[in-house]
Design an enzyme around this catalytic site. Structure first.
Site, PDB file in Angstrom:
ATOM      1  CE1 TYR A 251      -4.503  -0.755  -0.191  1.00  0.00           C
ATOM      2  CE2 TYR A 251      -3.464  -3.123   0.836  1.00  0.00           C
ATOM      3  CZ  TYR A 251      -4.568  -2.163   0.439  1.00  0.00           C
ATOM      4  OH  TYR A 251      -5.772  -2.822  -0.007  1.00  0.00           O
TER       5      TYR A 251
ATOM      6  CD  GLU B 243      -7.179  -5.723   0.810  1.00  0.00           C
ATOM      7  OE1 GLU B 243      -5.838  -5.660   0.996  1.00  0.00           O
ATOM      8  OE2 GLU B 243      -7.532  -4.657   0.186  1.00  0.00           O
TER       9      GLU B 243
END
Length: 406
Positions: free
Chosen positions: A95, A137
Site C-alpha cells: 500500500y 483484507e
C-alpha cells in the site's frame, strides 16, 4: 479520524481528479510498473492497452474522496475491491508504494494546481482508506485460511475434464492435485487463475466465475475465448486456456472469492445474463434448484445465436424438471436455423417492455451479469421499472466501475 480541514480539501478537489482521471491513471501505472515491475502480473494487460484499468483506478479514487466523510456510501465498492485484492494476494506492505505513486501521478498531471495543501490532504485520506482496506483484507485472509480445506496463496489443480460448451466457451473441471478437501464457496463467486505462459516474462492472473453449484468433487469455470475485435487484442489467458491447456495439465489457483452472491431472502429471483455472463448465473441456478426448490426462478439469457449460446440444453432440462424454473432466451443475431427451429423467445436485446411482458411484476430479486453495455441497459431498465437498488445485484467483469457512471 480525519480533521475537518482535510475532509474539506479532499471533497472539494475530488471532482478535479475525476476530470483528469484517465491521465492520472495512465501516469500512475507507468510509474508503478517502472518502480515495482513484479506487480505487472496482477493487472490485465488487455485492459491496460484499452485504457480501462487506468480510468477505473482514478474513478475509484474520486469516489473515495467524494465520500471521505461517509465511506458507508461506497461500502459495496470497498467490499468488491477487497475480495479481488484477497484473491490476487495483495499485501499490506504494497500500500505505501501505491500511495506514493498515486500522489506522484496527481502531481505530474495537475502540475502547479496540486498544491502542498492538496497533496497533504490526499495523503492523509489515502492512508485512512488504505487502513480500512488492509483491515478488511486481513479478515478475508483469516476466514479463507480457516475454513475447511481453505488456503492462502496458490494451490495446484489439475484439469480433470475440458468440455466445449459452444463455439467460444469451454468448461474446465478442476480438482486439487493434493487430493485434499475442497473448501465450499457461494454461487456467483470466482476463482483466480495464475497463468504461466511460455515466452511471457511475468505470470498473468485472471478471475473466472465458478459456473456450477458448490460440491466436494471439483471446481468448474467456463471460459470464453476472447478473439481480437476492433481495438481489443486477443485475450492472452483465455486463448492460453483454450489452446494450450489440456486434460491432466495443472493450474495455480487462489481460493474462491467475490461478493456477487445470492441473498437469503425467499422472494422470487430473476437471473439475467449476456454472453459469458451466464457463468455465475448458471452457478446460482444450479444451486437454487438443489437447495431452494420452492423459490420462483426466472432465468433469462441473451446471446448472439445458438452457436455461441453455452449450456442451453442444461437450462432447458432444468426448466422441464423443476416447475419453479422458467427460462427465456434472446438472440440478437439468430441464424436461419435458429429461426426455423424457433430456438429463442425474443429476437433482439432484452429491454424493459419485453421484461414486463414475461415477468408478473417487479417484486423480485434481480441478479445480472454480462458485458458493461448489457449491464447498463439492464440496470437502467430495472430503475425505470421502479426496482430499488437493493434488489438490483450485478457482477462486472471489467475493472471497478459503476453502472450509474455516465
Amino acid at each position: 479520524m480525519l480533521d475537518t480541514k482535510t475532509i474539506e480539501v479532499v471533497k472539494s478537489t475530488a471532482p478535479v481528479l475525476q476530470e483528469h482521471s484517465q491521465e492520472i491513471g495512465e501516469r500512475f501505472y507507468e510509474l508503478l510498473f517502472a518502480r515495482v515491475p513484479e506487480l505487472y502480473n496482477m493487472f490485465n494487460q488487455t485492459n491496460q492497452k484499452l485504457g480501462i484499468q487506468q480510468g477505473a483506478l482514478a474513478y475509484g479514487v474520486y469516489l473515495a474522496g467524494a465520500n471521505i466523510d461517509n465511506l458507508d456510501e461506497i461500502q459495496s465498492m470497498v467490499e468488491r475491491v477487497t475480495e479481488k485484492h484477497r484473491a490476487l494476494g495483495v499485501r499490506p506492505d504494497q500500500y505505501p508504494i501505491v500511495g506514493e505513486t498515486l500522489l506522484q501521478a496527481v502531481k505530474d498531471v495537475l502540475g502547479e494546481a496540486a498544491t502542498d495543501e492538496i497533496i497533504d490532504a490526499w495523503e492523509k485520506a489515502y492512508q485512512a482508506i488504505a487502513n480500512i482496506f488492509i483491515d478488511l483484507e486481513d479478515q478475508l485472509y483469516q476466514e479463507t485460511e480457516q475454513q475447511p480445506g481453505g488456503w492462502i496463496g496458490n494451490r495446484s489443480f489439475y484439469v480433470d475434464q475440458k468440455v466445449k460448451e459452444s463455439e467460444v466457451i469451454t468448461s474446465f473441471y478442476l480438482k486439487p492435485e493434493d487430493g485434499n478437501t475442497l473448501p465450499p464457496y457461494q454461487a456467483g463467486q470466482y476463482l483466480t487463475i495464475q497463468a504461466d505462459i511460455e515466452g511471457e516474462q511475468y505470470s498473468h492472473m485472471r478471475h473466472y466465475s465458478l459456473s456450477d453449484a458448490p460440491n466436494k468433487e471439483y471446481y468448474r469455470i467456463s471460459v470464453k475465448r476472447e478473439d481480437p475485435e476492433d481495438d481489443a487484442p486477443a485475450g492472452m489467458v483465455s486463448n492460453y486456456l483454450h489452446n494450450q491447456v489440456s486434460e491432466g495439465d495443472t493450474l495455480n489457483i487462489a481460493a474462491p472469492a467475490g461478493d456477487f452472491t445470492i441473498s437469503s431472502e425467499k422472494q422470487p429471483i430473476v437471473l439475467l445474463s449476456g454472453g459469458v455472463g451466464i457463468t455465475p448465473t448458471m452457478s446460482m441456478l444450479n444451486t437454487l434448484v438443489e437447495n431452494d426448490p420452492d423459490r420462483e426462478i426466472t432465468f433469462i439469457h441473451g446471446a448472439e445465436n445458438s452457436e455461441v449460446h453455452a449450456m442451453r440444453e442444461h437450462v432447458e432440462q432444468l426448466a422441464s424438471d423443476y416447475p419453479n424454473v422458467t427460462a427465456f432466451f434472446c438472440y440478437s443475431e439468430p441464424t436461419e436455423q435458429d429461426r426455423v427451429e424457433k430456438r429463442y423467445d425474443k429476437e433482439g436485446y432484452i429491454d424493459l417492455n419485453w421484461l414486463q411482458s414475461v415477468l408478473s411484476d417487479n417484486q423480485k430479486d434481480f441478479y445480472f451479469c454480462g458485458p458493461l453495455p448489457f449491464l447498463k441497459a439492464i440496470n437502467q431498465a430495472l430503475k425505470e421499472w421502479g426496482v430499488p437498488a437493493e434488489h438490483r445485484n450485478y457482477e462486472l467483469f471489467n475493472p471497478m466501475s459503476t453502472l450509474e457512471e455516465k
